[in-house]
Scaffold this motif. Structure first.
Motif, short mmCIF file in Angstrom:
data_model
loop_
_atom_site.label_atom_id
_atom_site.label_comp_id
_atom_site.label_asym_id
_atom_site.label_seq_id
_atom_site.Cartn_x
_atom_site.Cartn_y
_atom_site.Cartn_z
N LEU A 101 1.28 -1.53 -0.19
CA LEU A 101 -0.01 0.16 -0.15
C LEU A 101 0.77 1.45 0.04
CD1 LEU A 101 -2.48 -1.08 3.00
CD2 LEU A 101 -3.16 -1.31 0.55
N GLY A 102 2.31 1.37 0.22
CA GLY A 102 2.76 1.93 0.27
C GLY A 102 4.33 1.66 1.04
N ARG A 103 5.10 2.36 0.91
CA ARG A 103 6.53 2.09 1.66
C ARG A 103 7.23 3.71 3.26
NH1 ARG A 103 10.67 3.21 -3.42
NH2 ARG A 103 9.95 1.22 -4.96
N VAL A 104 7.42 2.41 3.90
CA VAL A 104 7.80 3.07 4.72
C VAL A 104 9.11 2.71 5.74
CG1 VAL A 104 6.39 3.14 7.32
CG2 VAL A 104 5.77 2.41 6.39
N LEU A 105 9.52 3.93 6.18
CA LEU A 105 11.33 3.54 6.75
C LEU A 105 11.31 3.64 8.22
CD1 LEU A 105 14.28 3.35 5.36
CD2 LEU A 105 14.52 5.94 5.53
N VAL A 106 11.94 2.81 8.76
CA VAL A 106 11.39 2.21 9.95
C VAL A 106 13.28 2.58 10.60
CG1 VAL A 106 10.73 1.05 11.79
CG2 VAL A 106 10.15 0.91 9.39
N GLY A 107 13.24 2.74 11.80
CA GLY A 107 14.45 3.01 12.63
C GLY A 107 14.67 3.88 13.87
N THR A 108 15.57 2.54 14.82
CA THR A 108 15.58 3.70 15.81
C THR A 108 17.16 5.11 15.77
OG1 THR A 108 15.26 1.52 17.32
CG2 THR A 108 16.49 3.07 18.34
N VAL A 109 16.81 6.42 16.23
CA VAL A 109 18.10 7.65 16.52
C VAL A 109 19.41 6.93 17.21
CG1 VAL A 109 15.52 8.72 15.98
CG2 VAL A 109 16.36 8.23 18.16
N HIS A 110 20.02 7.67 16.80
CA HIS A 110 20.75 7.29 16.71
C HIS A 110 21.06 8.11 18.12
CE1 HIS A 110 22.05 11.83 17.66
NE2 HIS A 110 21.23 12.15 16.40
N GLY A 111 21.95 7.00 19.24
CA GLY A 111 21.73 7.61 20.66
C GLY A 111 21.13 6.69 21.18
N ASP A 112 20.01 5.07 20.53
CA ASP A 112 19.00 4.57 21.16
C ASP A 112 19.23 3.31 21.06
OD1 ASP A 112 16.85 3.10 22.41
OD2 ASP A 112 16.03 5.62 22.80
N LEU A 113 20.00 1.91 21.60
CA LEU A 113 20.02 0.71 21.22
C LEU A 113 18.53 -0.48 21.29
CD1 LEU A 113 23.41 0.42 22.95
CD2 LEU A 113 22.80 0.51 20.84
N HIS A 114 18.07 0.57 22.06
CA HIS A 114 16.57 -0.47 21.82
C HIS A 114 15.76 -0.59 20.33
CE1 HIS A 114 16.77 0.95 26.45
NE2 HIS A 114 15.76 -0.24 25.54
N ASP A 115 15.51 -2.07 20.38
CA ASP A 115 14.49 -2.06 19.29
C ASP A 115 13.16 -2.58 19.24
OD1 ASP A 115 15.55 -4.91 19.66
OD2 ASP A 115 16.49 -4.84 18.15
N ILE A 116 13.13 -3.60 20.49
CA ILE A 116 11.74 -4.38 20.50
C ILE A 116 10.10 -3.71 19.77
CG2 ILE A 116 10.91 -3.43 22.35
CD1 ILE A 116 10.30 -7.37 21.07
N GLY A 117 10.45 -2.46 20.22
CA GLY A 117 9.14 -1.83 19.28
C GLY A 117 8.72 -1.43 17.97
N LYS A 118 10.69 -1.32 17.54
CA LYS A 118 10.05 -1.04 16.53
C LYS A 118 10.21 -1.65 15.34
CE LYS A 118 15.09 -1.00 14.59
NZ LYS A 118 14.60 -2.50 14.16
N ASN A 119 10.80 -3.66 16.16
CA ASN A 119 10.44 -4.42 15.42
C ASN A 119 9.08 -4.72 14.69
OD1 ASN A 119 13.31 -4.87 15.38
ND2 ASN A 119 13.78 -5.93 16.39
N PRO A 153 9.87 7.31 1.03
CA PRO A 153 9.29 6.35 1.37
C PRO A 153 7.79 7.51 1.46
CG PRO A 153 11.09 7.60 3.13
CD PRO A 153 11.32 7.33 1.33
N ASP A 154 7.36 6.88 1.91
CA ASP A 154 5.73 7.75 1.84
C ASP A 154 5.52 7.92 3.54
OD1 ASP A 154 4.32 7.48 -0.90
OD2 ASP A 154 4.16 5.17 -0.10
N VAL A 155 5.72 7.25 4.29
CA VAL A 155 6.56 7.69 5.93
C VAL A 155 7.80 7.00 6.33
CG1 VAL A 155 4.68 6.70 7.98
CG2 VAL A 155 3.86 7.34 5.91
N VAL A 156 8.02 8.17 7.54
CA VAL A 156 9.47 8.03 8.05
C VAL A 156 8.45 7.81 9.38
CG1 VAL A 156 11.49 8.91 8.88
CG2 VAL A 156 10.77 9.26 6.30
N ALA A 157 9.44 6.08 10.20
CA ALA A 157 9.24 6.31 11.44
C ALA A 157 10.09 6.48 12.37
CB ALA A 157 8.68 5.08 11.36
N LEU A 158 10.87 6.96 13.48
CA LEU A 158 12.01 6.91 13.83
C LEU A 158 11.30 6.43 15.03
CD1 LEU A 158 12.27 11.84 13.24
CD2 LEU A 158 12.67 9.07 12.31
N SER A 159 12.17 5.58 15.71
CA SER A 159 11.58 4.66 17.95
C SER A 159 12.59 5.21 18.44
CB SER A 159 11.98 3.24 17.02
OG SER A 159 11.36 2.53 18.02
N GLY A 160 11.90 5.48 19.24
CA GLY A 160 13.14 6.00 20.46
C GLY A 160 12.90 5.37 21.76
#
Length: 226
Positions: A101-119, A153-160
């Motif tokens: 349906l569209g493209r989403v770029l997902v990543g945890t921002v610099h300085g943060d090592l958490h990934d469970i929510g992002k995953n 991407p159509d959406v960028v998702a920043l996680s932290g």
């Protein structure tokens, strides 16, 4: 975020799972997760949400100096193991072959090592019909810029999850502005302690409290029929 507030809303196995994951009680936590999924037929999405709650507590303890990097790594490993079990069960019932349906770029921002929510967000977007590019954790601003240009991407998702991630999110959004990219996509932010005030501070378009909300935001932005 208050740790007792998180646990106070849970009972029985749900409370035990969150507490054991947060306390690094690996054997008991993994055994309980398996039982909840296969014997009690607990909703896999709920189990993943409990994992996210546990990571909220881990992140808080890290910020307060009670936990250090080894604890973050162990927590991530435990949560990855639960996720590896739960995600296929969720996919079985969600129809993962949907048209993109569209493209989403997902990543945890610099300085943060958490990934469970992002995953979890990446997985839920994928099975709901989105093309997802997950670029990992501790992602520098320059990498986000490069990935935006190549992936479009159509959406960028920043996680932290850590509060220090708020500045990193703001820095990343401001870099999109400087590079003339900001108008090309929507930006959502997500993590354990993110609310409307943080959303406004970072300059994102919206924040999501969980993976379902992330999907809903993408659906709304891209006008996907419910």
């Amino acid at each position: 975020m208050d740790i007792e507030e998180i646990l106070s809303g849970l009972e029985g196995d749900e409370r035990d799972l969150v507490a054991w994951l947060a306390d690094m009680n690996e054997d008991d936590a993994l055994a309980l997760a398996n039982r909840m999924l296969f014997e009690d037929t607990k909703d896999p999405l709920r189990v993943l949400e409990l994992c996210r709650m546990a990571m909220d507590i881990v992140g808080k303890r890290f910020e307060e100096g009670e936990y250090f990097l080894p604890e973050l790594v162990l927590a991530g490993e435990m949560l990855d193991q639960v996720g590896a079990i739960a995600k296929p069960l969720l996919a079985d019932g969600e129809g993962g072959g949907a048209k993109k349906l569209g493209r989403v770029l997902v990543g945890t921002v610099h300085g943060d090592l958490h990934d469970i929510g992002k995953n979890i967000v990446s997985f839920m977007l994928d099975i709901n019909g989105y093309e997802v590019r997950d670029i990992g954790i501790d992602v520098p601003v320059a990498t986000f810029i490069d990935e935006v240009r190549s992936f479009k991407p159509d959406v960028v998702a920043l996680s932290g999850f850590l509060t220090l991630a708020f500045d990193s999110m703001k820095e990343t959004v401001e870099a999109f502005e400087r590079e003339g990219l900001r108008s090309q996509f929507k930006i959502m932010v997500g993590g354990g302690q993110i609310d409307e005030a943080v959303r406004a501070y970072t300059g994102a378009d919206a924040f999501g409290v969980n993976a379902v909300e992330a999907v809903n935001l993408c659906n709304r932005w891209l006008r996907v029929a419910a």
